[in-house]
Design a protein around this motif. Sequence first.
Motif, mmCIF file in Angstrom:
data_model
loop_
_atom_site.group_PDB
_atom_site.id
_atom_site.type_symbol
_atom_site.label_atom_id
_atom_site.label_comp_id
_atom_site.label_asym_id
_atom_site.label_seq_id
_atom_site.Cartn_x
_atom_site.Cartn_y
_atom_site.Cartn_z
ATOM 1 N N ARG A 76 71.962 94.854 85.914
ATOM 2 C CA ARG A 76 71.847 93.719 84.999
ATOM 3 C C ARG A 76 72.093 92.431 85.756
ATOM 4 N N GLU A 77 71.481 91.367 85.245
ATOM 5 C CA GLU A 77 71.771 90.051 85.805
ATOM 6 C C GLU A 77 73.231 89.724 85.502
ATOM 7 N N LEU A 78 73.898 89.130 86.475
ATOM 8 C CA LEU A 78 75.310 88.760 86.325
ATOM 9 C C LEU A 78 75.489 87.806 85.151
ATOM 10 N N GLN A 79 76.488 88.100 84.309
ATOM 11 C CA GLN A 79 76.853 87.263 83.165
ATOM 12 C C GLN A 79 78.368 87.104 83.146
ATOM 13 N N PRO A 80 78.877 86.080 82.448
ATOM 14 C CA PRO A 80 80.331 85.877 82.389
ATOM 15 C C PRO A 80 81.113 87.097 81.904
ATOM 16 N N ASN A 88 68.009 83.946 86.997
ATOM 17 C CA ASN A 88 69.292 84.296 87.609
ATOM 18 C C ASN A 88 69.033 85.207 88.809
ATOM 19 N N ALA A 89 69.540 84.844 89.971
ATOM 20 C CA ALA A 89 69.328 85.638 91.184
ATOM 21 C C ALA A 89 70.481 86.588 91.509
ATOM 22 N N SER A 90 71.544 86.583 90.687
ATOM 23 C CA SER A 90 72.713 87.444 90.957
ATOM 24 C C SER A 90 72.716 88.647 90.018
ATOM 25 N N TRP A 91 73.166 89.780 90.545
ATOM 26 C CA TRP A 91 73.071 91.057 89.825
ATOM 27 C C TRP A 91 74.371 91.842 89.880
ATOM 28 N N VAL A 92 74.544 92.735 88.919
ATOM 29 C CA VAL A 92 75.629 93.713 88.930
ATOM 30 C C VAL A 92 75.052 95.098 88.718
ATOM 31 N N ALA A 93 75.801 96.097 89.179
ATOM 32 C CA ALA A 93 75.464 97.504 88.969
ATOM 33 C C ALA A 93 76.578 98.119 88.137
ATOM 34 N N LEU A 94 76.194 98.800 87.063
ATOM 35 C CA LEU A 94 77.168 99.381 86.136
ATOM 36 C C LEU A 94 76.945 100.878 86.000
ATOM 37 N N ASP A 95 78.050 101.606 85.968
ATOM 38 C CA ASP A 95 78.055 103.030 85.625
ATOM 39 C C ASP A 95 78.820 103.102 84.307
ATOM 40 N N GLY A 96 78.079 103.085 83.211
ATOM 41 C CA GLY A 96 78.725 102.941 81.914
ATOM 42 C C GLY A 96 79.336 101.553 81.844
ATOM 43 N N ASP A 97 80.635 101.473 81.538
ATOM 44 C CA ASP A 97 81.331 100.184 81.493
ATOM 45 C C ASP A 97 81.920 99.789 82.837
ATOM 46 N N LEU A 126 81.981 98.448 86.442
ATOM 47 C CA LEU A 126 81.203 97.651 87.374
ATOM 48 C C LEU A 126 81.408 98.252 88.760
ATOM 49 N N VAL A 127 80.327 98.762 89.360
ATOM 50 C CA VAL A 127 80.429 99.480 90.631
ATOM 51 C C VAL A 127 79.794 98.716 91.792
ATOM 52 N N GLY A 128 79.175 97.567 91.497
ATOM 53 C CA GLY A 128 78.586 96.778 92.560
ATOM 54 C C GLY A 128 78.138 95.423 92.051
ATOM 55 N N PHE A 129 78.008 94.486 92.980
ATOM 56 C CA PHE A 129 77.472 93.171 92.626
ATOM 57 C C PHE A 129 76.808 92.530 93.833
ATOM 58 N N ARG A 130 75.859 91.659 93.542
ATOM 59 C CA ARG A 130 75.168 90.864 94.550
ATOM 60 C C ARG A 130 75.165 89.431 94.041
ATOM 61 N N LEU A 131 75.863 88.540 94.746
ATOM 62 C CA LEU A 131 75.868 87.117 94.412
ATOM 63 C C LEU A 131 74.842 86.413 95.286
ATOM 64 N N THR A 132 73.911 85.730 94.654
ATOM 65 C CA THR A 132 72.859 85.018 95.372
ATOM 66 C C THR A 132 72.774 83.602 94.828
ATOM 67 N N LEU A 133 72.860 82.614 95.707
ATOM 68 C CA LEU A 133 72.756 81.210 95.332
ATOM 69 C C LEU A 133 71.311 80.767 95.536
#
Length: 188
Positions: free
Chosen positions: A7-11, A48-57, A59-66
């Motif tokens: 998913r795209e990174l959200q607050p 939005n260029a930043s992403w997260v990886a989720l396994d259920g609830d 958060l198992v990974g993220f990519r921050l891109t400016l």
Amino acid sequence: MKNIDYRELQPEHFERLLLLANTVHGDNYMDPAALEAYWHAGFTNQINASWVALDGDKLVGFRLTLAAGNWQPDKWCSPELWPIPATEVCYFKCNTVDADYRAYGIGSKMLKLSVQNAGKQGARGGLAHIWMASPGNSAFKYFSKCGGELVKEHPGKWLENVINDGYDCPVCDTGCDCVAAEMLLRFD
């Protein structure tokens, strides 16, 4: 392993992202204010260029891109050596995957998603400072395998974070002598 949801990174992800970031990279690697600034800098034209990886609830990974144009090259950047104008280069701030979820392609998938969205934003390439002290130099190997090209090495890049922000490097006993590999990934 369960199916990973990207998913795209959200607050709503911020608290879990900060926990993972500081667990993997060391205490005080990132704080809420910095994360919010990175999140805002990841947008251009509502993309939005930043992403997260989720396994259920979880958060198992993220990519921050400016986004290109939303960051400024600093003394650790060598735009004169880049084959792409700095105005067309996004910045890959951070890619992090939980230790239990590594080697499943999660980091590569998040990079591909960030490249897609950064391209839609108008970027033609992305710059990263790769941590050369990652276990087995895996970060450099991973980014090279994805097409990243070494531009220049920068010893001591994170020492200022130790001095000014209380960053605790996970591999250096005092301070931080880690080398950053300035690497460029071309999108074409």
